[in-house]
Design an enzyme around this catalytic site. Structure first.
Site, PDB file in Angstrom:
ATOM      1  N   LYS A 169       0.832  -1.207   0.000  1.00 29.20           N
ATOM      2  CA  LYS A 169       0.000   0.000   0.000  1.00 29.20           C
ATOM      3  C   LYS A 169       0.864   1.253   0.000  1.00 29.20           C
ATOM      4  O   LYS A 169       0.491   2.279  -0.573  1.00 29.20           O
ATOM      5  CB  LYS A 169      -0.946  -0.006   1.201  1.00 29.20           C
ATOM      6  CG  LYS A 169      -2.315  -0.550   0.878  1.00 29.20           C
ATOM      7  CD  LYS A 169      -2.408  -2.051   0.791  1.00 29.20           C
ATOM      8  CE  LYS A 169      -2.294  -2.685  -0.551  1.00 29.20           C
ATOM      9  NZ  LYS A 169      -2.418  -4.162  -0.535  1.00 29.20           N
TER      10      LYS A 169
ATOM     11  N   ILE B  23      -2.849  -9.595  -5.742  1.00 31.35           N
ATOM     12  CA  ILE B  23      -1.451  -9.239  -5.482  1.00 31.35           C
ATOM     13  C   ILE B  23      -0.744  -8.911  -6.803  1.00 31.35           C
ATOM     14  O   ILE B  23      -0.057  -7.899  -6.934  1.00 31.35           O
ATOM     15  CB  ILE B  23      -0.738 -10.366  -4.707  1.00 31.35           C
ATOM     16  CG1 ILE B  23      -1.325 -10.460  -3.293  1.00 31.35           C
ATOM     17  CG2 ILE B  23       0.775 -10.134  -4.649  1.00 31.35           C
ATOM     18  CD1 ILE B  23      -0.773 -11.585  -2.432  1.00 31.35           C
TER      19      ILE B  23
ATOM     20  N   ALA C 295      -5.559  -9.937   6.201  1.00 28.29           N
ATOM     21  CA  ALA C 295      -5.012  -9.529   7.495  1.00 28.29           C
ATOM     22  C   ALA C 295      -6.102  -9.258   8.527  1.00 28.29           C
ATOM     23  O   ALA C 295      -5.969  -9.640   9.696  1.00 28.29           O
ATOM     24  CB  ALA C 295      -4.156  -8.286   7.306  1.00 28.29           C
TER      25      ALA C 295
ATOM     26  N   HIS D 248     -21.933  15.975   3.136  1.00 25.35           N
ATOM     27  CA  HIS D 248     -21.844  16.381   1.737  1.00 25.35           C
ATOM     28  C   HIS D 248     -20.695  17.358   1.557  1.00 25.35           C
ATOM     29  O   HIS D 248     -20.498  18.206   2.412  1.00 25.35           O
ATOM     30  CB  HIS D 248     -23.152  17.052   1.314  1.00 25.35           C
ATOM     31  CG  HIS D 248     -23.128  17.557  -0.093  1.00 25.35           C
ATOM     32  ND1 HIS D 248     -23.215  16.705  -1.181  1.00 25.35           N
ATOM     33  CD2 HIS D 248     -23.008  18.814  -0.592  1.00 25.35           C
ATOM     34  CE1 HIS D 248     -23.158  17.430  -2.294  1.00 25.35           C
ATOM     35  NE2 HIS D 248     -23.032  18.712  -1.958  1.00 25.35           N
TER      36      HIS D 248
HETATM   37  P1  FAD Z   1       1.526 -13.824   8.512  1.00 24.53           P
HETATM   38  O1  FAD Z   1       1.372 -12.367   8.450  1.00 24.53           O
HETATM   39  O2  FAD Z   1       1.974 -14.529   7.281  1.00 24.53           O
HETATM   40  O3  FAD Z   1       2.544 -14.112   9.689  1.00 24.53           O
HETATM   41  C1  FAD Z   1       2.971 -15.409   9.970  1.00 24.53           C
HETATM   42  C2  FAD Z   1       4.264 -15.322  10.721  1.00 24.53           C
HETATM   43  O4  FAD Z   1       4.575 -16.627  11.218  1.00 24.53           O
HETATM   44  C3  FAD Z   1       5.453 -14.912   9.875  1.00 24.53           C
HETATM   45  O5  FAD Z   1       6.042 -13.758  10.408  1.00 24.53           O
HETATM   46  C4  FAD Z   1       6.419 -16.120   9.929  1.00 24.53           C
HETATM   47  O6  FAD Z   1       7.763 -15.714  10.029  1.00 24.53           O
HETATM   48  C5  FAD Z   1       5.978 -16.797  11.206  1.00 24.53           C
HETATM   49  N1  FAD Z   1       6.253 -18.243  11.274  1.00 24.53           N
HETATM   50  C6  FAD Z   1       5.888 -19.221  10.401  1.00 24.53           C
HETATM   51  N2  FAD Z   1       6.261 -20.431  10.873  1.00 24.53           N
HETATM   52  C7  FAD Z   1       6.868 -20.202  12.063  1.00 24.53           C
HETATM   53  C8  FAD Z   1       7.440 -21.039  13.041  1.00 24.53           C
HETATM   54  N3  FAD Z   1       7.422 -22.372  12.924  1.00 24.53           N
HETATM   55  N4  FAD Z   1       7.998 -20.471  14.126  1.00 24.53           N
HETATM   56  C9  FAD Z   1       8.000 -19.123  14.292  1.00 24.53           C
HETATM   57  N5  FAD Z   1       7.456 -18.291  13.398  1.00 24.53           N
HETATM   58  C10 FAD Z   1       6.878 -18.811  12.315  1.00 24.53           C
HETATM   59  N6  FAD Z   1      -4.205  -8.688   3.308  1.00 24.53           N
HETATM   60  C11 FAD Z   1      -5.110  -7.707   3.536  1.00 24.53           C
HETATM   61  O7  FAD Z   1      -6.021  -7.895   4.338  1.00 24.53           O
HETATM   62  N7  FAD Z   1      -5.025  -6.508   2.866  1.00 24.53           N
HETATM   63  C12 FAD Z   1      -4.051  -6.254   1.969  1.00 24.53           C
HETATM   64  O8  FAD Z   1      -3.999  -5.162   1.384  1.00 24.53           O
HETATM   65  C13 FAD Z   1      -3.080  -7.277   1.720  1.00 24.53           C
HETATM   66  N8  FAD Z   1      -2.083  -7.070   0.827  1.00 24.53           N
HETATM   67  C14 FAD Z   1      -1.137  -8.041   0.647  1.00 24.53           C
HETATM   68  C15 FAD Z   1      -0.110  -7.803  -0.257  1.00 24.53           C
HETATM   69  C16 FAD Z   1       0.858  -8.760  -0.468  1.00 24.53           C
HETATM   70  C17 FAD Z   1       1.977  -8.483  -1.446  1.00 24.53           C
HETATM   71  C18 FAD Z   1       0.812  -9.996   0.269  1.00 24.53           C
HETATM   72  C19 FAD Z   1       1.873 -11.043   0.065  1.00 24.53           C
HETATM   73  C20 FAD Z   1      -0.215 -10.239   1.159  1.00 24.53           C
HETATM   74  C21 FAD Z   1      -1.202  -9.269   1.355  1.00 24.53           C
HETATM   75  N9  FAD Z   1      -2.258  -9.479   2.240  1.00 24.53           N
HETATM   76  C22 FAD Z   1      -3.200  -8.501   2.434  1.00 24.53           C
HETATM   77  C23 FAD Z   1      -2.420 -10.756   2.974  1.00 24.53           C
HETATM   78  C24 FAD Z   1      -1.911 -10.599   4.409  1.00 24.53           C
HETATM   79  O9  FAD Z   1      -0.541 -10.254   4.387  1.00 24.53           O
HETATM   80  C25 FAD Z   1      -2.122 -11.891   5.163  1.00 24.53           C
HETATM   81  O10 FAD Z   1      -3.487 -12.261   5.077  1.00 24.53           O
HETATM   82  C26 FAD Z   1      -1.755 -11.725   6.621  1.00 24.53           C
HETATM   83  O11 FAD Z   1      -0.402 -11.357   6.772  1.00 24.53           O
HETATM   84  C27 FAD Z   1      -2.014 -13.030   7.383  1.00 24.53           C
HETATM   85  O12 FAD Z   1      -1.650 -12.853   8.708  1.00 24.53           O
HETATM   86  P2  FAD Z   1      -1.185 -14.091   9.596  1.00 24.53           P
HETATM   87  O13 FAD Z   1      -0.979 -13.533  10.958  1.00 24.53           O
HETATM   88  O14 FAD Z   1      -2.101 -15.206   9.412  1.00 24.53           O
HETATM   89  O15 FAD Z   1       0.210 -14.566   8.972  1.00 24.53           O
END
Ligand code: FAD
Length: 470
Positions: A56, A187, A323, A447
């Site tokens: 963003k 994406i 997210a 408005h």
């Molecule tokens: P994540 O944010 O993926 O976090 C998971 C974490 O777990 C990571 O930091 C990883 O390092 C950690 N991890 C994994 N395995 C282990 C382990 N065994 N031990 C310790 N740590 C571990 N979503 C939106 O809602 N709006 C948007 O505009 C948007 N834009 C996006 C743009 C891009 C380019 C991308 C790639 C994604 C976008 N998303 C967007 C999706 C969004 O990023 C994800 O839905 C969101 O991050 C999911 O959150 P989460 O907490 O499930 O996992």
């Protein structure tokens, strides 16, 4: 925040510090739980570090280039120049401020953070591998929030220099003359807009016959046509099957359904064909946690897995991989662990695409409502008839409200146009709380604003539009 001292036991272990994990950890700590949060990467997860926020930031920044060029219709002339390394520094600064903020919030709430990889040893023990060695940690409850990773297309190895995933594409070292994007999902398309605005000739290859599959065609058609105006080319029904380097870059080969092969030239390529849950790093089997056929962790409405005291939230726990869905599930899981009353379900999850124009949707489209057996009444309002949209020079698109015939209960809403990402909030509230068309119409909207278009669409559904064109 690199890490606090890791204890040998904790009430709640949260694995993954993305918007699912860190929100769950802070909320659980606020509710009195003793929380350890572990992430092998940075606080904030994919969203803050390599996803929502950096994308963003780049979209907003490069949108200024568009705005400058667009301003010619208003008699304003300028010639924007983009310094890519300053742009990337600025974007990184935004990310650093936010991840630093998350660190402070965690500390403030009493969450202990450890950088490292956590995996279950059994139902009440995890192993954490970190820079200084390996430690075992006993826990009463755990939340798996390990997120997702980009899917690789066979033959397109992210380890190969010209093959970028979204993470790499968010930190360009220069502006390529030509970029081949594989995948016309949100994406791929958002990044196609970023690069096109920087002056790159972008071609988007998509195996399916449509752009933004999964979104209502009337909405995606508006974005596809705006993308073409930005010189983003689409090749639909083309499956990427291989690539090779040439003197100046790469040639991507595609195959159509009838077997016809085509070649697409670029300086590099971005593969954005979807994301898959990260379930293989965490030893789910050791804790008795089952996955679904599609590879997500199996959860109930409170995000409980097949092991009662282990929860899963966010991308790893199923679609939609967004997210705000992850964070909301984090809140649900924290409340369940702390025995606090919480909503019984997630409710409608809005989805936004930050293209130009934006898309914002929630609940049911007219077709989905009909499929589910509802008799509907539908109202629309085009931004061409909105004073605010015209005054902003952004009059593409429309708002659509879908309601149950008779009761007027709002079932869904779709927006394509400027500020769609903001307008969808009012519609989400309406769907979540069974508001009616009358409720929206009866509420004064300031408005001149884009939000008046939501009120006008509700008025249109009731046959009481004042500004609705014929
Ligand atoms: P994540 O944010 O993926 O976090 C998971 C974490 O777990 C990571 O930091 C990883 O390092 C950690 N991890 C994994 N395995 C282990 C382990 N065994 N031990 C310790 N740590 C571990 N979503 C939106 O809602 N709006 C948007 O505009 C948007 N834009 C996006 C743009 C891009 C380019 C991308 C790639 C994604 C976008 N998303 C967007 C999706 C969004 O990023 C994800 O839905 C969101 O991050 C999911 O959150 P989460 O907490 O499930 O996992």
């Amino acid at each position: 925040m690199s890490g606090d001292t890791l204890p040998t036991a904790t009430g709640l272990l949260v694995i993954g510090a993305g918007p699912g994990g860190y929100v769950a950890a802070i909320r659980a700590a606020q509710l009195g739980e003793d929380v350890v949060l572990v992430d092998e990467d940075a606080l904030g997860g994919t969203c803050l570090n390599h996803g929502c926020i950096p994308s963003k930031a780049l979209l907003s920044a490069t949108g200024r280039v568009d705005d400058v060029l667009d301003a010619e219709q208003m008699g304003i002339y300028a010639d924007p120049f983009v310094n890519v390394s300053e742009l990337v520094d600025w974007k990184d600064g935004v990310v650093d401020r936010l991840t630093g903020g998350v660190g402070q919030l965690c500390r403030g709430a009493g969450v202990r953070f450890q950088r490292g990889t956590a995996s279950f040893v059994d139902e009440h023990t995890a192993r954490v591998e970190h820079d200084d060695g390996t430690a075992e940690l006993e826990f009463e409850n755990a939340i798996v929030a390990t997120g997702s990773r980009p899917i690789e297309v066979p033959g397109f190895d992210f380890g190969d220099e010209p093959v970028m995933d979204s993470r790499r594409a968010l930190s360009p070292s220069d502006i390529p003359d030509r970029l081949v994007v594989i995948g016309a999902g949100y994406i791929g398309l958002e990044l196609a807009f970023v690069y096109a605005r920087l002056g790159t000739a972008v071609v988007v290859l998509e195996m399916l016959d449509e752009v933004l599959a999964g979104f209502d065609h009337e909405l995606s058609a508006v974005v596809a046509s705006a993308a073409r105006e930005h010189d983003i080319e689409f090749a639909l029904g083309e499956r990427a099957v291989g690539w090779q380097t040439t003197g100046r870059g790469v040639v991507v080969e595609t195959e159509a359904e009838d077997g016809t092969r085509s070649e697409w030239r670029g300086d590099r390529m971005l593969v954005a064909v979807g994301r898959e849950p990260v379930t293989d790093t965490v030893g789910l089997g050791e804790a008795g946690v089952a996955t679904t056929e599609r590879g997500f962790v199996e959860v109930d409405e409170q995000c409980r897995t097949t092991t009662e005291h282990v929860y899963a939230v966010g991308d790893v726990a199923g679609e939609p991989m967004l997210a705000h869905k992850a964070s909301h599930e984090g809140l649900l899981a924290a409340a369940a662990i702390a025995d606090e009353p919480a909503a019984a379900d997630l409710g409608p999850v809005p989805a936004v695409v930050f293209t130009e124009p934006e898309i914002g949707t929630v609940g049911l489209t007219p077709a989905e409502a009909t499929d589910e057996g509802h008799e509907t009444t539908v109202g629309t309002f085009p931004f061409q008839a909105s004073g605010r949209a015209l005054a902003a020079g952004k009059s593409e698109g429309f708002v659509r409200v879908v309601a149950e015939a008779g009761s007027g209960r709002i079932l869904g809403g779709q927006v394509v146009g400027a500020e769609a990402s903001e307008l969808v909030a009012e519609l989400t509230l309406a769907v979540r709380h069974d508001h009616t068309l009358e409720d929206i119409l009866d509420t004064i909207h300031a408005h001149p604003t884009f939000s008046e278009a939501v009120m006008e669409a509700a008025a249109d559904a009731l046959g009481r539009g004042i500004h609705t064109p014929d």
